[in-house]
Write a protein that holds these residues in place. Structure first.
Motif, short mmCIF file in Angstrom:
data_model
loop_
_atom_site.label_atom_id
_atom_site.label_comp_id
_atom_site.label_asym_id
_atom_site.label_seq_id
_atom_site.Cartn_x
_atom_site.Cartn_y
_atom_site.Cartn_z
N LEU A 1 0.88 -1.18 0.26
CA LEU A 1 0.44 0.04 0.31
C LEU A 1 0.51 1.42 -0.38
N ALA A 2 2.11 1.22 0.34
CA ALA A 2 2.80 2.15 0.24
C ALA A 2 3.51 3.26 -0.91
N ILE A 3 3.80 1.18 -2.03
CA ILE A 3 4.16 1.88 -2.89
C ILE A 3 2.56 2.02 -3.61
N VAL A 4 1.93 1.87 -3.51
CA VAL A 4 0.27 2.33 -3.97
C VAL A 4 0.08 3.96 -3.69
N ALA A 5 0.17 4.45 -2.58
CA ALA A 5 0.45 5.76 -2.24
C ALA A 5 1.28 6.40 -3.39
N ARG A 6 2.90 5.82 -3.29
CA ARG A 6 3.46 6.35 -4.49
C ARG A 6 2.94 6.98 -5.56
N ILE A 7 2.22 6.21 -5.74
CA ILE A 7 2.50 6.05 -6.89
C ILE A 7 1.17 6.96 -7.20
N MET A 8 0.26 7.40 -7.00
CA MET A 8 -0.95 7.87 -7.07
C MET A 8 -0.47 9.89 -6.58
N GLU A 9 0.67 9.88 -6.08
CA GLU A 9 1.62 10.43 -5.77
C GLU A 9 1.98 10.92 -7.61
N TRP A 10 2.99 10.54 -7.83
CA TRP A 10 3.38 10.53 -9.38
C TRP A 10 2.28 11.24 -10.11
N HIS A 11 1.22 10.70 -9.54
CA HIS A 11 -0.64 11.47 -11.10
C HIS A 11 -0.69 12.06 -10.01
N GLN A 12 -0.15 13.18 -9.09
CA GLN A 12 -0.88 14.30 -8.39
C GLN A 12 -1.99 14.13 -7.82
N GLY A 13 -2.28 12.52 -7.62
CA GLY A 13 -3.92 12.16 -6.90
C GLY A 13 -3.11 12.26 -5.25
N TYR A 14 -4.38 11.11 -4.87
CA TYR A 14 -3.97 10.30 -3.59
C TYR A 14 -4.90 8.50 -3.23
N ALA A 15 -4.59 7.93 -2.32
CA ALA A 15 -5.22 6.58 -2.39
C ALA A 15 -5.57 6.75 -0.66
#
Length: 428
Positions: free
Chosen positions: A393-407
């Motif tokens: 889930l930490a990796i998921v959160a980082r992916i969404m930061e790259w998309h200027q979004g959030y989990a």
């Protein structure tokens, strides 16, 4: 907030520059006027015209004509003989000469002598005020400089305030207060600098926090399988039956696999926590992406429901990383749910969302606050059998930061947890 020294230094530097340049310009201009005979063109032209005029009359009328001109033009004009003019001492005067015109200037005054053609008579003007360039009075100039000062003050003050705030934040950050952030800038010129500092500070804080988490987690995660392996090795020297020997050997092999998995996950997380990769944003068919995920997971769960509320199937994103994040959510829903998973695609005017729900036991409220942190797991015992190492889930959160979004996480109507990916439709 009090005014800083840097503000006053810059402010007085600019105001002083204005005043010095204004004074220097006046001095240079006046010096130029004194030494340039063309600066006296008005006086000279008048005297030439007056000389031509009196020559059209009898010589005995010249003195009266000059007196009339004196009264009319309000200038100190008189008719003098050449001998009278030559008797005047001009030793302390600066002189200019052109044809029959002689100019003497001294103490902001000027005297002009014009020799009437074919005569020994001279038209004398002066002492008169030295010509100067058109300029406002000193009072007006002070008012203009004061206005400039006010304008510059208004312009510099937000910049000075922002720089002082940035200086304060930088000092505190350097003292180890890594949570500090510089306040939002009032000046558009300083705003990019403060934004860059806050991004840098957040990045450094995240790296330091990740380092602490990694240190604490590694020490715990590695210690447990190592302790089990050490115990199994010691027991191998004491067992006498082949069955027990194989049991301990299998335990050692299992612990080695667990260590390999932990190291691999840490390497993946370290790669995701380093510099942002080059994302390939494109129009991705989200319906096809979800259907492929469902096809790869439907054999592990009794029911996966798919609901699509998108206006059109394609959304701008990096399909590879969104697919990876969605795969993590679906795997967790299957692992912790009770056979039912629901996936919902939706969007509003600005954002797209993918929601994955399950009918499991849900997530405790206190754990929701840290569930996307690295090495966080729901059970305090950190038993490996209850799940992964807390990096997915930490990796998921980082992916969404790259998309200027959030989990985000919430409670599902199905009774379990609800995990949502949200990112803007347009990437900046």
């Amino acid at each position: 907030m009090k005014l800083g020294r840097s503000f006053f230094n810059l402010y007085f530097l600019i105001i002083s520059t204005f005043i010095i340049f204004s004074w220097a310009l006046d001095e240079i201009w006046n010096s130029y006027l004194e030494q340039d005979i063309e600066s006296y063109t008005g006086y000279k032209a008048m005297m030439i015209a007056l000389g031509d005029y009196v020559q059209k009359h009898p010589e005995e009328e010249w003195e009266q004509l000059i007196a009339n001109a004196n009264e009319r033009f309000k200038l100190p004009l008189q008719l003098m003989t050449l001998a009278e003019v030559e008797a005047i001492d001009h030793a302390d005067h600066n002189a200019l000469e052109e044809d029959r015109t002689h100019i003497y200037y001294f103490n902001s005054k000027v005297v002009l002598h014009y020799l009437i053609e074919n005569s020994d008579l001279v038209i004398a003007l002066g002492p008169a005020k030295m010509p100067t360039r058109p300029r406002v009075k000193a009072t007006y100039r002070v008012m203009i400089l004061a206005t400039f000062g006010i304008i510059i003050f208004i312009w510099l003050w937000p910049m000075s305030r922002d720089l002082e705030q940035l200086k304060k934040a930088t000092k505190e950050f350097g003292q180890g207060k890594f949570e500090v952030k510089a306040p939002a800038a009032k000046s558009t010129m300083i705003a990019p600098m403060i934004s860059s500092f806050n991004m840098m500070a957040a990045r450094i804080k995240r790296l330091i926090d990740a380092h602490k988490e990694l240190t604490n987690a590694v020490s715990h995660e590695l210690r447990t399988p190592l302790a089990r392996s050490k115990f199994a090795l010691q027991m191998l020297d004491t067992v006498k039956t082949e069955d027990k020997r194989q049991k301990y050997q299998q335990q050692i092999a299992h612990d080695i696999r667990e260590l390999e998995e932990l190291i691999n996950e840490m390497l993946v997380y370290a790669a995701f926590d380093s510099d942002k990769p080059e994302l390939n944003f494109s129009q991705t068919n989200m319906v096809d992406l979800v259907n492929l995920q469902i096809a790869s997971h439907d054999q592990f769960v009794s029911s996966i429901e798919f609901i699509n509320f998108l206006n059109k199937p394609t959304v701008c994103c990096d399909g590879y990383f969104i697919d990876r994040a969605l795969n993590n959510f679906i795997s967790n829903a299957i692992k912790y749910g009770k056979g039912t998973v629901r996936i919902t695609l939706s969007q509003d005017n600005t954002h797209c969302s993918i929601c994955v729900e399950d009918n499991g036991d849900g997530v405790a409220d206190e754990f929701k606050q840290v569930i996307f942190d690295a090495f966080s797991r729901g059970d305090n015992s950190r038993n490996r059998d209850t799940g992964g190492f807390g990096l997915g889930l930490a990796i998921v959160a980082r992916i969404m930061e790259w998309h200027q979004g959030y989990a985000s996480i919430g409670d599902s109507e199905l009774g379990g947890a609800s995990f949502t990916l949200t990112w803007p439709l347009k990437q900046h």
